[in-house]
Scaffold this motif. Sequence first.
Motif, mmCIF file in Angstrom:
data_model
loop_
_atom_site.group_PDB
_atom_site.id
_atom_site.type_symbol
_atom_site.label_atom_id
_atom_site.label_comp_id
_atom_site.label_asym_id
_atom_site.label_seq_id
_atom_site.Cartn_x
_atom_site.Cartn_y
_atom_site.Cartn_z
ATOM 1 N N PRO A 64 31.338 91.833 40.480
ATOM 2 C CA PRO A 64 31.821 90.783 39.595
ATOM 3 C C PRO A 64 31.867 91.260 38.146
ATOM 4 O O PRO A 64 31.144 92.168 37.749
ATOM 5 C CB PRO A 64 30.795 89.659 39.773
ATOM 6 C CG PRO A 64 29.588 90.307 40.351
ATOM 7 C CD PRO A 64 30.047 91.534 41.062
ATOM 8 N N VAL A 65 32.716 90.644 37.338
ATOM 9 C CA VAL A 65 32.821 90.929 35.914
ATOM 10 C C VAL A 65 32.064 89.818 35.191
ATOM 11 O O VAL A 65 32.376 88.637 35.359
ATOM 12 C CB VAL A 65 34.297 90.974 35.462
ATOM 13 C CG1 VAL A 65 34.392 91.156 33.955
ATOM 14 C CG2 VAL A 65 35.042 92.061 36.209
ATOM 15 N N VAL A 66 31.041 90.209 34.392
ATOM 16 C CA VAL A 66 30.203 89.247 33.683
ATOM 17 C C VAL A 66 30.571 89.286 32.204
ATOM 18 O O VAL A 66 30.671 90.357 31.601
ATOM 19 C CB VAL A 66 28.709 89.568 33.881
ATOM 20 C CG1 VAL A 66 27.845 88.600 33.090
ATOM 21 C CG2 VAL A 66 28.361 89.536 35.360
ATOM 22 N N SER A 67 30.743 88.127 31.618
ATOM 23 C CA SER A 67 31.023 88.006 30.185
ATOM 24 C C SER A 67 29.923 87.167 29.548
ATOM 25 O O SER A 67 29.563 86.113 30.071
ATOM 26 C CB SER A 67 32.367 87.317 29.947
ATOM 27 O OG SER A 67 33.404 88.075 30.518
ATOM 28 N N ILE A 68 29.377 87.658 28.400
ATOM 29 C CA ILE A 68 28.349 86.924 27.663
ATOM 30 C C ILE A 68 28.924 86.579 26.292
ATOM 31 O O ILE A 68 29.422 87.456 25.573
ATOM 32 C CB ILE A 68 27.057 87.753 27.527
ATOM 33 C CG1 ILE A 68 26.510 88.058 28.922
ATOM 34 C CG2 ILE A 68 26.037 87.027 26.657
ATOM 35 C CD1 ILE A 68 25.305 88.951 28.930
ATOM 36 N N LEU A 69 28.840 85.313 25.924
ATOM 37 C CA LEU A 69 29.354 84.829 24.649
ATOM 38 C C LEU A 69 28.216 84.215 23.840
ATOM 39 O O LEU A 69 27.304 83.589 24.387
ATOM 40 C CB LEU A 69 30.447 83.786 24.875
ATOM 41 C CG LEU A 69 31.667 84.252 25.673
ATOM 42 C CD1 LEU A 69 32.557 83.077 25.992
ATOM 43 C CD2 LEU A 69 32.424 85.303 24.894
ATOM 44 N N GLY A 70 28.257 84.357 22.538
ATOM 45 C CA GLY A 70 27.279 83.719 21.653
ATOM 46 C C GLY A 70 26.208 84.672 21.162
ATOM 47 O O GLY A 70 25.411 84.320 20.291
ATOM 48 N N ALA A 71 26.152 85.851 21.669
ATOM 49 C CA ALA A 71 25.179 86.847 21.204
ATOM 50 C C ALA A 71 25.782 88.213 21.422
ATOM 51 O O ALA A 71 26.566 88.421 22.334
ATOM 52 C CB ALA A 71 23.875 86.713 21.976
ATOM 53 N N VAL A 82 23.662 80.901 24.155
ATOM 54 C CA VAL A 82 24.309 81.989 24.905
ATOM 55 C C VAL A 82 24.992 81.372 26.112
ATOM 56 O O VAL A 82 24.417 80.573 26.840
ATOM 57 C CB VAL A 82 23.271 83.049 25.339
ATOM 58 C CG1 VAL A 82 23.934 84.126 26.161
ATOM 59 C CG2 VAL A 82 22.548 83.613 24.140
ATOM 60 N N ARG A 83 26.245 81.767 26.309
ATOM 61 C CA ARG A 83 27.009 81.328 27.488
ATOM 62 C C ARG A 83 27.397 82.567 28.269
ATOM 63 O O ARG A 83 27.805 83.595 27.681
ATOM 64 C CB ARG A 83 28.239 80.550 27.071
ATOM 65 C CG ARG A 83 27.928 79.205 26.453
ATOM 66 C CD ARG A 83 29.202 78.431 26.177
ATOM 67 N NE ARG A 83 30.201 79.246 25.510
ATOM 68 C CZ ARG A 83 30.597 79.081 24.257
ATOM 69 N NH1 ARG A 83 30.092 78.115 23.531
ATOM 70 N NH2 ARG A 83 31.497 79.867 23.727
ATOM 71 N N ALA A 84 27.317 82.449 29.567
ATOM 72 C CA ALA A 84 27.709 83.567 30.435
ATOM 73 C C ALA A 84 28.671 83.042 31.499
ATOM 74 O O ALA A 84 28.598 81.903 31.924
ATOM 75 C CB ALA A 84 26.492 84.198 31.081
ATOM 76 N N SER A 85 29.589 83.905 31.906
ATOM 77 C CA SER A 85 30.484 83.583 33.002
ATOM 78 C C SER A 85 30.713 84.839 33.835
ATOM 79 O O SER A 85 30.549 85.942 33.357
ATOM 80 C CB SER A 85 31.816 83.034 32.489
ATOM 81 O OG SER A 85 32.513 84.033 31.770
ATOM 82 N N ALA A 86 31.047 84.604 35.074
ATOM 83 C CA ALA A 86 31.299 85.734 35.979
ATOM 84 C C ALA A 86 32.531 85.412 36.804
ATOM 85 O O ALA A 86 32.762 84.259 37.185
ATOM 86 C CB ALA A 86 30.100 85.980 36.867
ATOM 87 N N THR A 87 33.318 86.425 37.065
ATOM 88 C CA THR A 87 34.491 86.266 37.937
ATOM 89 C C THR A 87 34.450 87.338 39.017
ATOM 90 O O THR A 87 33.939 88.443 38.800
ATOM 91 C CB THR A 87 35.814 86.373 37.163
ATOM 92 O OG1 THR A 87 35.866 87.642 36.498
ATOM 93 C CG2 THR A 87 35.934 85.266 36.123
ATOM 94 N N ASP A 88 34.956 86.987 40.158
ATOM 95 C CA ASP A 88 35.018 87.927 41.288
ATOM 96 C C ASP A 88 36.167 87.488 42.179
ATOM 97 O O ASP A 88 36.628 86.352 42.105
ATOM 98 C CB ASP A 88 33.689 87.917 42.052
ATOM 99 C CG ASP A 88 33.549 89.110 42.976
ATOM 100 O OD1 ASP A 88 34.319 90.077 42.827
ATOM 101 O OD2 ASP A 88 32.665 89.077 43.856
ATOM 102 N N LEU A 89 36.618 88.382 43.032
ATOM 103 C CA LEU A 89 37.693 88.032 43.953
ATOM 104 C C LEU A 89 37.254 86.992 44.945
ATOM 105 O O LEU A 89 36.203 86.850 45.370
ATOM 106 C CB LEU A 89 38.187 89.280 44.705
ATOM 107 C CG LEU A 89 38.972 90.253 43.874
ATOM 108 C CD1 LEU A 89 39.332 91.478 44.704
ATOM 109 C CD2 LEU A 89 40.259 89.620 43.365
#
Length: 181
Positions: free
Chosen positions: A155-162, A174-181
Amino acid sequence: IDDTAPRIVVSPRPAPALTRYDVHVRVLSVTDDRTPSSLIVVTGATGRYTNTSTNVVILTADDEAGNRTEEYLSFIIDKDPPRIHIAPVESPTAEDVTLRGTWTDNYSAPGNVRFFGDESPYTNEGPHIVTITAVDEAGNSNQDSVEFVIDRSGPVVSILGARDGLLTNTAVTVRASATDL
């Protein structure tokens, strides 16, 4: 002395070996060297054949002297589509996928059912929806479908806010999101 059998002309000639359509069997003409056509007795099952089955039709013509002619028609009416089943695919998978399945048909010989839509092996990452069509010798068709996902990446993890190495004495959201197939 009449020792010549009558001649009988039937339709369809030649009879189709295998068809998915109704077959209409009829006598086109009956002739004889000595007996008038109106006096020749024709027996047999003429008419429209509509059911899926193997058919053998025997038509006979007898003249006044007792001479006999027989005409044989043999044909198969196949209105049933082939049955096709694609085996389920484990999904998601990190492996290439080669589809497997089974088929049966009432009248088509092995090797005489055509298949369309399979491009095995499937190697590209992502979702796949595959529909395979089977067509038998008479032209009847049927389909089966399978869905699967090929996923070889994490998965691709994105962290926002820091940001990395941030030092602060205030609260940070801090916000995090993950995407995967």
